[in-house]
Design an enzyme around this catalytic site. Structure first.
Site, mmCIF file in Angstrom:
data_model
loop_
_atom_site.group_PDB
_atom_site.id
_atom_site.type_symbol
_atom_site.label_atom_id
_atom_site.label_comp_id
_atom_site.label_asym_id
_atom_site.label_seq_id
_atom_site.Cartn_x
_atom_site.Cartn_y
_atom_site.Cartn_z
ATOM 1 N N PRO A 2 3.053 -11.735 -31.065
ATOM 2 C CA PRO A 2 2.982 -12.304 -32.571
ATOM 3 C C PRO A 2 1.727 -13.071 -32.909
ATOM 4 O O PRO A 2 1.176 -14.058 -32.509
ATOM 5 C CB PRO A 2 4.049 -13.617 -32.282
ATOM 6 C CG PRO A 2 4.956 -13.166 -31.375
ATOM 7 C CD PRO A 2 3.906 -12.460 -30.415
ATOM 8 N N GLU A 3 0.920 -12.243 -33.663
ATOM 9 C CA GLU A 3 -0.045 -12.875 -34.674
ATOM 10 C C GLU A 3 0.343 -12.662 -35.955
ATOM 11 O O GLU A 3 1.717 -12.333 -36.222
ATOM 12 C CB GLU A 3 -1.287 -11.994 -34.422
ATOM 13 C CG GLU A 3 -1.972 -11.971 -33.137
ATOM 14 C CD GLU A 3 -3.224 -11.602 -32.783
ATOM 15 O OE1 GLU A 3 -4.100 -11.366 -33.757
ATOM 16 O OE2 GLU A 3 -3.729 -10.987 -31.838
ATOM 17 N N LYS A 58 1.186 -18.565 -37.918
ATOM 18 C CA LYS A 58 2.050 -17.764 -37.091
ATOM 19 C C LYS A 58 3.362 -18.449 -37.341
ATOM 20 O O LYS A 58 4.304 -18.086 -36.389
ATOM 21 C CB LYS A 58 1.565 -17.669 -35.545
ATOM 22 C CG LYS A 58 0.158 -17.072 -35.748
ATOM 23 C CD LYS A 58 -0.432 -17.197 -34.309
ATOM 24 C CE LYS A 58 -1.954 -16.688 -34.233
ATOM 25 N NZ LYS A 58 -2.657 -16.866 -33.213
ATOM 26 N N ARG A 243 -10.367 -16.542 -23.810
ATOM 27 C CA ARG A 243 -9.669 -15.208 -23.991
ATOM 28 C C ARG A 243 -10.423 -13.860 -23.671
ATOM 29 O O ARG A 243 -11.501 -13.550 -23.847
ATOM 30 C CB ARG A 243 -9.024 -15.014 -25.248
ATOM 31 C CG ARG A 243 -8.221 -16.416 -25.610
ATOM 32 C CD ARG A 243 -6.939 -16.720 -25.114
ATOM 33 N NE ARG A 243 -6.123 -15.551 -25.053
ATOM 34 C CZ ARG A 243 -5.169 -15.607 -25.871
ATOM 35 N NH1 ARG A 243 -5.057 -16.352 -26.903
ATOM 36 N NH2 ARG A 243 -4.112 -14.631 -25.768
#
Length: 253
Positions: A2-3, A58, A243
């Site tokens: 989920p973005e 989001k 990340r």
DNA sequence: GCTCATGTTCCCCT
DNA sequence: CAGGGGAACATGAG
């Protein structure tokens, strides 16, 4: 998953199958109930009529004729109409003609209840303007004000909300900007170009409800060839803003 | 067994 | 105070 584009898909699922329906029995796993007990969430929702949903970054915001249900999907969340039984189903709303299921393997997402406007504001207090709704002017102001890397600026949900690891890399690749560049160093040409890239990435990904791993997308190349879809150079890989980050050392400067 | 995973928060440094 | 780095959360997949 989920973005922003994924949550946009969940919003469509919600509106298609759940909006306008009445909530029957509610089951919530303790592990995803965030600001209220499962019992309190059930009490707040049972018998309520669901409005059309809204999205900010989001977050999926599901108002009713009473309390508002808020869903965040973490890394592995999903929203499924009439899902079969599954060990990762974490919340089920029984509606008039089927079940709406929140599934989340890792339980990094969760379920919140806001009983009034104050609680709603409180829950979303640190969420910046939505990345596809924010004006170009505000986007430029908020991003250029940052001192760190452009990647960390775009990843920070208080700056602008909805972007994630894949959509940030994709947007920077399209705008030909290296992820480690200082946000404040972007030129008067680069900043608007980045804003356009962000919008185009999010808009086209939202149509399919996820970031497509298609040819021509960086996301497709990161797991497959490892070659830049634009110039063929070997993609670079490193940790940026905490990340795993991919970029083209040849066409992103 | 090991590493890594499309997110967020918290804690410790600089 | 702002950012960076790392750990934690929970559960796999490869």
């Amino acid at each position: 998953m989920p973005e922003l584009p994924d949550v946009e898909g969940f919003r469509r699922t919600f509106d298609r199958y759940a909006a306008g329906k009445t909530v029957g029995s509610v089951h919530v796993d303790r592990g995803v109930a965030r600001n209220a007990t499962p019992q309190a969430i059930g009490r707040a929702l049972k018998g309520r009529s669901l409005s059309r949903s809204d999205r900010k970054g989001k977050w999926l915001i599901c108002a009713t004729d009473g309390a508002t249900l808020l869903l965040h999907f973490g890394m592995t969340g999903d929203l499924i109409w009439n899902a079969e039984d599954h060990p990762h189903n974490r919340m089920t709303l029984e509606l008039d003609d089927g079940d709406l299921v929140f599934r989340d393997m890792r339980k990094l997402g969760g379920v919140w209840i806001a009983r009034d406007a104050g609680e709603l504001d409180q829950t979303l207090a640190r969420v910046g303007p939505d990345a596809v709704k924010v004006s170009k002017k505000e986007f430029l102001e908020r991003v250029s004000r940052r001192r760190g890397s452009i990647k960390s600026a775009l990843m920070d949900q208080t700056v602008v909300s909805g972007l994630g690891n894949l959509t940030v890399d994709e947007s920077l690749w399209r705008a030909r900007i290296a992820p480690k560049r200082a946000a404040a160093s972007l030129s008067d040409d680069e900043l608007p170009a980045l804003n356009r890239s962000v919008n185009s990435v999010l808009r086209s990904a939202s149509k399919v409800g996820h970031v497509p791993g298609r040819r021509g997308w960086l996301t497709g190349a990161r797991d497959r060839s490892g070659a830049c879809p634009r110039c063929g150079a070997r993609l670079e890989r490193a940790t940026v803003a905490g990340r795993t980050t991919y970029w083209c050392p040849s066409c992103q400067t």
